[in-house]
Design an enzyme around this catalytic site. Structure first.
Site, mmCIF file in Angstrom:
data_model
loop_
_atom_site.group_PDB
_atom_site.id
_atom_site.type_symbol
_atom_site.label_atom_id
_atom_site.label_comp_id
_atom_site.label_asym_id
_atom_site.label_seq_id
_atom_site.Cartn_x
_atom_site.Cartn_y
_atom_site.Cartn_z
ATOM 1 C CE LYS A 128 5.975 -2.381 11.687
ATOM 2 N NZ LYS A 128 5.876 -3.461 10.707
ATOM 3 C CD GLN A 129 2.648 0.866 10.107
ATOM 4 O OE1 GLN A 129 3.226 -0.197 10.313
ATOM 5 N NE2 GLN A 129 2.465 1.344 8.894
ATOM 6 C CD1 TRP A 165 0.729 -0.476 3.058
ATOM 7 C CD2 TRP A 165 -0.797 1.071 3.600
ATOM 8 N NE1 TRP A 165 0.987 -0.065 4.340
ATOM 9 C CE2 TRP A 165 0.079 0.885 4.701
ATOM 10 C CE3 TRP A 165 -1.823 1.997 3.710
ATOM 11 C CZ2 TRP A 165 -0.066 1.605 5.900
ATOM 12 C CZ3 TRP A 165 -1.959 2.707 4.902
ATOM 13 C CH2 TRP A 165 -1.091 2.514 5.974
ATOM 14 C CG ASP A 166 4.801 0.780 1.585
ATOM 15 O OD1 ASP A 166 3.874 0.067 1.993
ATOM 16 O OD2 ASP A 166 5.930 0.757 2.090
ATOM 17 C CD GLU A 199 2.431 -4.843 9.152
ATOM 18 O OE1 GLU A 199 3.575 -5.008 9.612
ATOM 19 O OE2 GLU A 199 2.166 -4.934 7.943
HETATM 20 C C1 BGC Z 1 4.657 -1.791 7.532
HETATM 21 C C2 BGC Z 1 3.648 -1.781 6.407
HETATM 22 C C3 BGC Z 1 4.378 -1.474 5.123
HETATM 23 C C4 BGC Z 1 5.497 -2.446 4.900
HETATM 24 C C5 BGC Z 1 6.323 -2.120 3.679
HETATM 25 C C6 BGC Z 1 5.744 -2.793 7.229
HETATM 26 O O1 BGC Z 1 6.717 -2.764 8.214
HETATM 27 O O2 BGC Z 1 4.043 -2.100 8.761
HETATM 28 O O3 BGC Z 1 2.665 -0.802 6.658
HETATM 29 O O4 BGC Z 1 3.477 -1.522 4.064
HETATM 30 O O5 BGC Z 1 6.364 -2.444 6.006
HETATM 31 O O6 BGC Z 1 6.935 -0.864 3.780
#
Ligand code: BGC
Length: 740
Positions: free
Chosen positions: A593-594, A325-326, A481
């Site tokens: 996490k984010q 999704w980035d 996540e």
């Molecule tokens: C993140 C995801 C991201 C992926 C690739 C993961 O660590 O939690 O949101 O899409 O890395 O960058």
């Protein structure tokens, strides 16, 4: 004063992996890690090819090419290379205005000092060529042997991927051909050199390498220049890669190194015309944001229309070279504003026509078809896009994506099964492109189908309790996540509503235009999606003292242990331990996490009072590990939207410096995840444009609501909006937008 150059003076062996990422050069077709020419597989050099995947021993991952940059020196019969022989001076640099890597190393030998300088670039004008130049000098009559050729033993995370390797001399040139293990895609790497001084030249094949040995004796103080071209083709580019590679090699040699370099530089200058960001007063920020842009430019696929950008760009095989999704959430906005044709390509990747993709490979169906199949496998309808999308939309994410540090065993993770927000990101990317560029041809039949199928997917996820009227979405993973299989994630539900609402609009327009795919009953779908959008449960700002104005990340989040980030970090038994999943240190706590709710608020900020935006920023920030490089940018952008650019600034710099600073995250459990961070690069750009400059559209007009941080006296850049170019100038008092 700006330099457009980053440098690293001195030699520290343990930095090899990190510098390989930071000093990457690339052209969208391939990426060359910023490693030294003499490095062999164990020091992680790679020429990473875009969009060619292979599976042999483990994960399916992108292929690294035979290393055509491989080279080292012999002086008076002795080998001089790093790390084996310590230099008296050494450094590397990257001209990130033009994507040119430089290296200089001086060794002290028994008879005097010898200096090697190299320069290399991935042709931006001709993406199938890599140019290299060696300059050698000594302060005595040194007996030099420059060894340069192609090393076929490459660094792989889960290789080897190449077989039927053949190494051949072809008069003065050399060519390596090979095939990928899984699909037998042929690849060819040809290499030729030209010495501008009298030299004796031999070819040898030794230890997985085919090499030129160039012998000459130096006059003290003179510089000896050798040019080298490496050409690359695959069976996906042309029918006969070997012939094409050799042909292009001859052509490049005839044109000469300087001509190639000049054309390459000119192409880069053209790219900067729309992309450069100027900041007066804060050189560090200006350099970091332009360096971020450099990375986005280096990995944008220009040579083909069937590729998107992987989460780690072209820096290697981390994250399986897959598209996440980035791309839609963090990179498409940048390209839509500076180079809409690329943005369009990235989106079309998500719905390549079935027929066309079938020609490429029998099992490589288009990505929409892949998404339809994935949804069906789970018993859902519509399109559930691949969480980690490889070519053709194949989902590379495995059921066991993390290895437990304590047992060495694979851990069940649910990223692939439960990160249902991926399909919404695809829709968001498409609509954002269409709104920004005004190019609604992307909403032709395939575009409409993609959006409708994503809406059908969310529709099929909806649940209703017998005692309630609203619809819920259970058992998902949001952007954070660390908390798996949760219910009613604030981000996911809001994005699902966005898809459903927009599907209604898109169907209406398609019905008016007569472009609705025949298989759809427009009225019925509209009615279903409108009802779903209206009744979909959304997490709302809480009332009551403890969580006044806070939006709960998911059902039950507030009941989880409310403990500080530092305490949770202190519970780690191993620094590489995974924080999420069943037993992770964060899983049962409010540590995330984010950016999750904050991402949602940033996208939908206009729906909330500033007091709500601020309260959530303040609540979630201390509880966020920022364990993903995607996180900081969202905090930066939301801080700007609450009028606090000073608060945004460190998060902006964190995003912009993601690939410049020391000590990025390199491990998830026992899995290597190092590489470049193009999503953070996109977020840094967005913070400048949407955050600090406050660019947005109001009634179809471009306007700005600037919030410059104190360090920035003036900010200037261009954007392409609805096919017109605008120059934006912001200072501490006001902002102006001028059509060019
Ligand atoms: C993140 C995801 C991201 C992926 C690739 C993961 O660590 O939690 O949101 O899409 O890395 O960058």
């Amino acid at each position: 004063m700006r330099e457009w150059t980053i440098r690293e003076e001195g030699y520290e062996e343990e930095k090899a992996a990190a510098l390989g990422n930071r000093y990457l050069t690339g052209n969208g077709y391939l990426g060359i890690r910023g490693t030294l020419e003499e490095y062999e597989a164990d020091r992680l050099p790679a020429i990473n090819l875009a969009g060619i995947y292979d599976r042999s021993t483990g994960w399916r991952e992108p292929v690294n090419l035979p290393n055509g940059c491989f080279s080292y020196l012999r002086v008076d019969g002795e080998m001089y290379r790093l790390p084996e022989v310590r230099p008296i001076s050494h450094g590397i640099s990257l001209d990130y205005r033009h994507g040119i890597f430089h290296r200089h190393t001086t060794w002290h030998t028994a008879r005097g000092n010898v200096t090697l300088r190299t320069e290399r670039f991935a042709g931006m004008d001709q993406v199938h060529v890599i140019g290299m130049r060696f300059q050698i000098s000594a302060d005595f009559h040194a007996d030099i042997e420059l060894v340069t050729g192609i090393d076929t033993k490459v660094w792989d995370l889960n290789g080897p991927h190449l077989e039927k390797i053949s190494m051949q001399g072809q008069q003065d040139d050399m060519v390596v051909t090979a095939q990928t293990h899984e699909e037998g895609i042929s690849i060819a790497v040809a290499e030729g050199v030209l010495a501008s001084y009298p030299a004796e030249m031999k070819q040898i094949v030794k230890d997985h390498k085919i090499l030129h040995r160039i012998f000459f004796i130096t006059m003290p103080g003179e510089t000896y220049t050798t040019d080298k071209w490496i050409t690359v083709f695959t069976g996906k580019d042309v029918v006969n890669p070997r012939e094409e590679a050799l042909h292009l090699l001859q052509q490049s040699r005839t044109e000469g190194y300087d001509t190639l370099l000049e054309r390459h530089n000119r192409r880069w200058e053209e790219l900067w015309k729309h992309a450069e960001v100027k900041i007066r007063g804060d050189v560090k920020a200006m350099e970091a944001v332009n360096y971020s842009i450099y990375h986005l430019q280096s990995i944008a696929p220009r040579h083909t229309d069937s590729l998107s950008i992987p989460a780690r760009g072209l820096s290697g095989q981390t994250y399986k070279g897959a598209v996440f999704w980035d791309t839609e959430m963090f990179m498409v906005p940048y390209f839509a504003m500076t180079n809409p044709a690329i943005a369009r390509k990235l989106l079309e990747y998500r719905y390549k026509t079935l027929g066309k993709a079938r020609i490429l490979m029998k099992y490589r169906i288009d990505t929409l078809a892949g998404a339809l199949r994935k949804a069906a496998n789970y018993g859902y309808e519509g399109a559930f896009y691949a969480w980690e999308s490889q070519e053709g939309g194949y989902d590379a994410c495995t059921d066991y994506n993390v290895t437990d540090v304590f047992t060495g065993r694979p851990m069940r993770t649910y990223f692939k099964d439960k990160q249902v927000h991926i399909s919404a990101a695809v829709v968001y990317g498409i609509l954002r492109y269409v709104e920004w560029t005004g190019d609604d041809s992307l909403l032709d039949t395939e575009g409409v189908r993609t959006i409708v199928e994503c809406a059908k997917f969310y529709y099929s996820l909806l649940l209703r309790r017998l005692t309630r009227e609203d619809y819920e979405i259970h058992d998902v993973i949001g952007p954070d996540e660390y908390h798996e299989r949760i219910n009613n994630n604030g981000y996911t539900n809001r994005m699902a509503k966005y898809v459903l609402e927009n599907a209604v609009k898109v169907i209406e327009t398609a019905m008016q235009r007569g472009t609705l795919p025949e298989e759809y009953d427009g009225q019925e779908l509209k009615a279903k999606f409108a009802d779903a959008a209206e009744k979909l449960f959304l997490q709302r700002p809480h009332t009551g003292e403890k969580h006044e104005n806070i939006i709960e990340q998911f059902d039950g989040y507030f009941q989880m242990e409310d403990v500080s980030l530092e305490d949770v970090r202190g519970r780690l038994l191993n620094e590489k331990e995974y924080w999420g999943g069943a037993n992770g240190v964060a899983s049962h706590t409010q540590i995330i996490k984010q950016a999750d709710v904050v991402t949602m608020l940033n996208l939908f900020s206009r729906e909330y009072d500033t007091s709500v935006l601020r309260a959530n920023w303040e609540y979630y920030e201390p509880r966020t590990e920022h364990g993903s490089s995607l996180s900081a940018g969202m905090y930066a952008m939301l801080a700007c939207k609450i009028g606090e650019p000073q608060r945004a600034y460190p998060f902006f710099m964190k995003s912009a410096m993601a690939d410049l600073k020391e000590g990025g995250k390199e491990w998830a459990g026992l899995v290597y995840i190092g590489g470049t961070h193009p999503a953070a690069a996109g977020a840094a750009y967005m913070t400048v444009v949407e955050g600090f400059a406050g660019i947005c559209t109001e009634n179809g007009r471009l306007v700005c609501h600037p919030h410059l941080p104190q360090s920035m006296e003036e900010l200037e850049f261009s954007v392409i909006y609805q096919n017109r170019e605008y120059r934006v100038h912001i200072d501490q008092k006001e902002g102006t937008i001028t059509e060019l």
